[in-house]
Each structure stands twice: as structure tokens, then as C-alpha cells.
Design a protein around this motif. Sequence first.
Motif, PDB file in Angstrom:
ATOM      1  N   UNK A  77       1.218  -1.555  -0.649  1.00  0.00           N
ATOM      2  CA  UNK A  77      -0.113   0.401   0.125  1.00  0.00           C
ATOM      3  C   UNK A  77       0.806   0.978   0.020  1.00  0.00           C
ATOM      4  N   UNK A  78       0.504   2.274  -0.798  1.00  0.00           N
ATOM      5  CA  UNK A  78       1.149   3.483  -1.011  1.00  0.00           C
ATOM      6  C   UNK A  78       0.214   4.781   0.199  1.00  0.00           C
ATOM      7  N   UNK A  79       0.855   5.673   0.377  1.00  0.00           N
ATOM      8  CA  UNK A  79       0.030   6.957   0.507  1.00  0.00           C
ATOM      9  C   UNK A  79      -1.142   7.166  -0.051  1.00  0.00           C
ATOM     10  N   UNK A  80      -0.940   7.132  -1.776  1.00  0.00           N
ATOM     11  CA  UNK A  80      -2.053   7.339  -2.853  1.00  0.00           C
ATOM     12  C   UNK A  80      -3.114   6.440  -2.972  1.00  0.00           C
ATOM     13  N   UNK A  81      -2.964   5.513  -1.932  1.00  0.00           N
ATOM     14  CA  UNK A  81      -4.412   4.604  -1.923  1.00  0.00           C
ATOM     15  C   UNK A  81      -4.595   5.077  -0.673  1.00  0.00           C
ATOM     16  N   UNK A  82      -4.287   5.956  -0.087  1.00  0.00           N
ATOM     17  CA  UNK A  82      -5.496   6.550   0.888  1.00  0.00           C
ATOM     18  C   UNK A  82      -6.799   7.026   0.614  1.00  0.00           C
ATOM     19  N   UNK A  83      -7.963   6.223   1.170  1.00  0.00           N
ATOM     20  CA  UNK A  83      -9.824   6.634  -0.023  1.00  0.00           C
ATOM     21  C   UNK A  83     -10.557   5.928   0.891  1.00  0.00           C
ATOM     22  N   UNK A  84     -11.434   6.165   1.154  1.00  0.00           N
ATOM     23  CA  UNK A  84     -12.360   5.518   1.818  1.00  0.00           C
ATOM     24  C   UNK A  84     -13.146   4.626   0.194  1.00  0.00           C
ATOM     25  N   UNK A  85     -13.194   3.253   0.729  1.00  0.00           N
ATOM     26  CA  UNK A  85     -13.834   2.035  -0.245  1.00  0.00           C
ATOM     27  C   UNK A  85     -14.577   1.845  -0.443  1.00  0.00           C
ATOM     28  N   UNK A  86     -15.171   1.552  -0.656  1.00  0.00           N
ATOM     29  CA  UNK A  86     -16.560   0.930  -1.369  1.00  0.00           C
ATOM     30  C   UNK A  86     -16.932  -0.440  -2.015  1.00  0.00           C
ATOM     31  N   UNK A  87     -17.648  -1.415  -1.812  1.00  0.00           N
ATOM     32  CA  UNK A  87     -17.818  -2.522  -2.554  1.00  0.00           C
ATOM     33  C   UNK A  87     -19.926  -2.299  -3.184  1.00  0.00           C
ATOM     34  N   UNK A  88     -19.858  -2.481  -4.106  1.00  0.00           N
ATOM     35  CA  UNK A  88     -20.921  -2.486  -4.967  1.00  0.00           C
ATOM     36  C   UNK A  88     -21.494  -2.983  -5.392  1.00  0.00           C
ATOM     37  N   UNK A  89     -23.021  -3.785  -5.980  1.00  0.00           N
ATOM     38  CA  UNK A  89     -23.051  -5.107  -6.737  1.00  0.00           C
ATOM     39  C   UNK A  89     -24.222  -4.474  -8.194  1.00  0.00           C
ATOM     40  N   UNK A  90     -23.940  -5.602  -9.244  1.00  0.00           N
ATOM     41  CA  UNK A  90     -25.119  -5.284  -9.708  1.00  0.00           C
ATOM     42  C   UNK A  90     -25.292  -6.304 -10.620  1.00  0.00           C
ATOM     43  N   UNK A  91     -26.164  -7.058 -10.810  1.00  0.00           N
ATOM     44  CA  UNK A  91     -26.990  -8.595 -11.920  1.00  0.00           C
ATOM     45  C   UNK A  91     -25.842  -8.532 -12.407  1.00  0.00           C
ATOM     46  N   UNK A  92     -25.008  -9.656 -11.882  1.00  0.00           N
ATOM     47  CA  UNK A  92     -24.462 -10.017 -13.565  1.00  0.00           C
ATOM     48  C   UNK A  92     -24.362 -10.985 -14.627  1.00  0.00           C
ATOM     49  N   UNK A  93     -26.461 -10.883 -15.041  1.00  0.00           N
ATOM     50  CA  UNK A  93     -26.905 -11.065 -16.029  1.00  0.00           C
ATOM     51  C   UNK A  93     -26.897  -9.968 -17.117  1.00  0.00           C
ATOM     52  N   UNK A  94     -26.717  -8.678 -16.643  1.00  0.00           N
ATOM     53  CA  UNK A  94     -26.475  -7.524 -17.821  1.00  0.00           C
ATOM     54  C   UNK A  94     -25.180  -7.752 -17.701  1.00  0.00           C
ATOM     55  N   UNK A  95     -23.879  -8.483 -18.019  1.00  0.00           N
ATOM     56  CA  UNK A  95     -23.124  -8.163 -18.711  1.00  0.00           C
ATOM     57  C   UNK A  95     -22.407  -9.915 -18.544  1.00  0.00           C
ATOM     58  N   UNK A  96     -21.745 -10.009 -19.834  1.00  0.00           N
ATOM     59  CA  UNK A  96     -21.152 -11.053 -20.521  1.00  0.00           C
ATOM     60  C   UNK A  96     -20.022 -11.520 -19.440  1.00  0.00           C
ATOM     61  N   UNK A  97     -19.510 -11.148 -19.277  1.00  0.00           N
ATOM     62  CA  UNK A  97     -18.025 -11.743 -18.557  1.00  0.00           C
ATOM     63  C   UNK A  97     -16.958 -10.726 -17.461  1.00  0.00           C
ATOM     64  N   UNK A  98     -17.562  -9.589 -17.706  1.00  0.00           N
ATOM     65  CA  UNK A  98     -16.486  -9.092 -16.513  1.00  0.00           C
ATOM     66  C   UNK A  98     -17.423  -7.881 -16.084  1.00  0.00           C
TER      67      UNK A  98
END
Length: 127
Positions: free
Chosen positions: A85-106
Motif C-alpha cells: 500500500x502507498x499513501x496514494x491508496x488512501x481513500x474511502x473504499x466501497x463495495x458495490x453490486x449489480x446483477x451479473x446477467x447484465x454483463x457477459x464476462x467482466x
Amino acid sequence: VQLQASGGGLVQAGGSLRLSCADSGNSLSRYVIGWFRQAPGKERELVAGMHLTRGRPVYLDSVKGRFTISTNNAKTTVYLQMNALQPEDTAIYYCAADLSKRYSDYAPRRVTAYTYWGQGTLVTVSS
């Protein structure tokens, strides 16, 4: 879906943290999961994402080789292992989700693609 992100904290440069994202033990297998971060005065950006059906990760260029997104066998928790980890990694980190059927692979990189968001967890890297 009620995502809960945890694992943030204060770490010295070069150290490691592991963030966790879960929905009270419910399976996340139907979703793409993104880990985002937002530093003061900056836009929210995707750090890592995973299509939990395809299992294919995407990463922000600046974290490749340092961060790893993964899930447990039951797909109830998605982790973000952060090394070097580096100082520039300092941030608020969030996780998020969406239905995977909307996306083929990634998992998508766009903030607006995600429907469900957890509360943030603060990561502070001191120099």
C-alpha cells in the motif's frame, strides 16, 4: 441486497490490508462485485471488480500486481487483498453490486452501472 464493507484501517506504506464485502451471509453469486475508492476531491473509481459467475477480475492499472479481488467458495464474501500500500491508496473504499446477467464476462468499471452500494470503509496509508 445490503452490502457491508469492512477491514479498513491505518497502515504504513508498504503494508497490507484485506477488505471484505458481504450481504449478511447471503450468496453473492448472481452479481458482479466492484470495489471502488474515493479520495478527497477526486472521483470515485473502480479499483477491482469481479463477475462472480465468470470469475474474471478487472483491475485499475495502478493497483495491478498489488491488489487481488477474490471470493470464498460459498461466494458469500468478496475480498480485496491490498499489498504494498502507498499513501496514494488512501481513500474511502466501497463495495458495490449489480446483477451479473447484465454483463457477459467482466464487471463494469462505471460507477453508474452498480445498483447496490455498501457503506464505505476508510483506508489510510501513512508515509
